[in-house]
Scaffold this active site. Structure first.
Site, PDB file in Angstrom:
ATOM      1  CG  HIS A 207      -2.029  -5.737   8.843  1.00 33.28           C
ATOM      2  ND1 HIS A 207      -1.895  -4.772   9.808  1.00 33.28           N
ATOM      3  CD2 HIS A 207      -1.761  -5.119   7.669  1.00 33.28           C
ATOM      4  CE1 HIS A 207      -1.575  -3.620   9.246  1.00 33.28           C
ATOM      5  NE2 HIS A 207      -1.484  -3.802   7.948  1.00 33.28           N
ATOM      6  CG  ASP A 240      -1.608  -5.081  13.141  1.00 31.02           C
ATOM      7  OD1 ASP A 240      -1.374  -6.183  12.620  1.00 31.02           O
ATOM      8  OD2 ASP A 240      -1.728  -4.027  12.483  1.00 31.02           O
ATOM      9  CB  SER A 323       0.697  -1.743   7.031  1.00 31.48           C
ATOM     10  OG  SER A 323      -0.574  -1.271   7.354  1.00 31.48           O
TER      11      SER A 323
END
Length: 483
Positions: A207, A240, A323
């Site tokens: 992402h 992910d 992230s």
């Protein structure tokens, strides 16, 4: 679960508390009559005019007592990279259009400087109040009136051990990069990644880079300020996980971070997280492993591009922009990739980026054992490989297990003919309650546990049929690529 959105609001500025201050000076002398025959009585020691006040800080999130998650699989906001346009809702930083709603990880608004200054003022006022009282007493005891206190020299105190947080951070920071992704239409954001090998591969979240995967622009900036163009080598929406590579790695400090074993992690182990929360590159936070094998499901705001993990849970502060960054153990080995956070800004952590809040001590990382396997597949072929048992299950969080659907999507078979589950004798309507020794309470939990394995692994499924319990030995099959 929905990933965090980019562009999270900046906390309001801190305001210094008010309260009585201790005087910063004492009366010059005490008057009294004296006679030649009687020596003067000593002056009583002056008393400070006010007690130092204490400042208490209210926690920014829920109370310290955090309830254990139950069987339900909450939708978590990913720690996606921060961006100016819609993206993943992750704490890290996915770009727009990716499965996770990445939180805003770009530079914080200038007004945050006011908050920093206010915090410094508060600290100065507290120190001033205490110092005033000490200075008053010292002046009464010392003719020089000096209130300076010099700390005893201890060179060894600054000789930080390599295994200290400072020592680990100094070694790891040069290998952690801030990733900026921008899509062809301008959407994107900021996230984190880290050097995976000496060939210039960077490991991060899908992402974080999804917005720039097709015709966009991707850059990686090292801690020394040098920026390099990069390209996506492969990405796995379901896991992910993504791998990017520097286009021209000449001169780049390609020192791979050592990879640990997430299977060896225990609850209570110390953790260190590095990333770029709200665009603040090179931020280091610490905590512990709060839980293992935490089923986490996440998706973008439309409920598409779902990702599943059996996550490492940590209370290390993780925010939008973290992230894709490394979660390390007390030896400096990477044990996970920071990927999602629970947000207190909305129900269940799901919602638009504008509603997300900062860390409340519930961060989630993809175990490095799984991420390493996925990265190797992506580097080798550019496509992810998923283990599977060949069934379609209900995705509601019932807490009663994962029930095989009576009919699959678009009228297909819910049990793939000739697939692993079919060969093991499972049928539509069976409810899977265990995979090996792990309790299965929902469809997302079953998927996250299966994806901890690799194709060809043998697992034992426990299931209910007609109220009776059965077991079956299943050899996992595989699917290549994202659907």
């Amino acid at each position: 679960m929905s990933t965090e959105n980019e562009g999270a609001n900046v906390p309001s500025e801190a305001t210094p508390p008010t309260g009585p201050q201790a005087p910063d000076s004492a009366p010059a002398s005490a008057s009294g009559a004296q006679t030649p025959d009687v020596p003067p009585a000593p002056a009583a020691p002056p008393v400070p005019g006010g007690s130092p006040w204490e400042q208490s800080h209210a926690p920014g999130g829920p109370g310290s007592s955090q309830p254990e998650q139950t069987a339900q699989i909450p939708a978590y906001a990913t720690a996606g990279h921060g961006s100016s346009a819609a993206g993943w809702g992750s704490h890290g930083g996915g770009g727009g259009g990716g499965p996770w709603g990445a939180p805003g990880g770009g530079p914080a608004p200038k007004r945050r400087n006011g908050g920093l200054i206010a915090a410094v003022l508060v600290a100065a006022l507290v120190a001033g109040g205490i110092g005033g009282g000490i200075g008053f007493w010292a002046a009464g005891q010392n003719d020089t009136g000096s209130t300076t206190v010099t700390a005893a020299g201890n060179p060894e105190a600054l000789n930080r051990k390599p295994t200290s947080v400072s020592g680990i951070a100094q070694r790891a920071l040069p290998s952690v990069v801030t990733i900026e992704a921008q899509g062809a239409t301008g959407e994107g954001g900021t996230g984190t990644g880290f050097v995976y090998d000496k060939q210039g591969h960077i490991l991060t979240n899908n992402h974080v880079v999804s917005s720039a995967a097709d015709g966009g622009k991707l850059t990686a900036t090292f801690s020394n300020g040098k920026k390099y163009d990069a390209e996506v080598i492969g990405r796995a929406q379901g896991y992910d996980v993504a791998v990017v590579k520097l286009k021209n790695a000449s001169g780049a400090p390609l020192n791979p971070l050592p990879l640990g074993r997430s299977s060896h992690v225990q609850v209570g182990d110390a953790t260190i997280a590095i990333g770029a929360p709200f665009g603040l590159s090179g931020t280091v936070t610490t905590g512990i492993i709060s839980a293992k094998d935490r089923p986490v499901a996440s998706s973008d705001g439309d409920g598409a591009s779902a990702s599943y993990m059996s996550a490492l849970q940590t209370d290390a502060s993780i925010n939008p922009g973290n992230s894709g960054g490394p979660l390390m153990d007390a030896s400096g080995n990477v044990i996970g990739i920071n990927s999602a956070i629970q947000s207190a800004g909305n129900s269940g952590g799901m919602g638009p980026e504008s509603q997300q809040s900062g860390s409340i001590g519930l961060g989630f990382a993809i175990p490095i054992d799984q991420a390493k396997r996925v990265a190797q597949d992506l580097i080798k072929s550019g496509r992810p490989v998923y283990p599977q048992i060949g069934v379609q299950v209900g995705m509601k969080d019932t807490g009663d297990g994962a029930t095989i659907a009576q009919t699959g999507n678009n009228g297909s078979d819910s049990v793939t003919p000739g697939g692993p589950a079919d060969k093991a004798g499972l049928r539509p309507g069976d409810t899977i309650t265990k995979l090996d020794n792990t309790v299965i309470d929902s469809g997302p939990t079953l998927i996250s546990e299966i994806w901890q394995h690799k194709p060809g692994d043998h697992v034992t499924l426990t299931y209910l049929r007609g109220g009776k319990e059965h077991t079956a030995q299943v050899t996992l099959g595989q699917r290549t690529g994202d659907k």
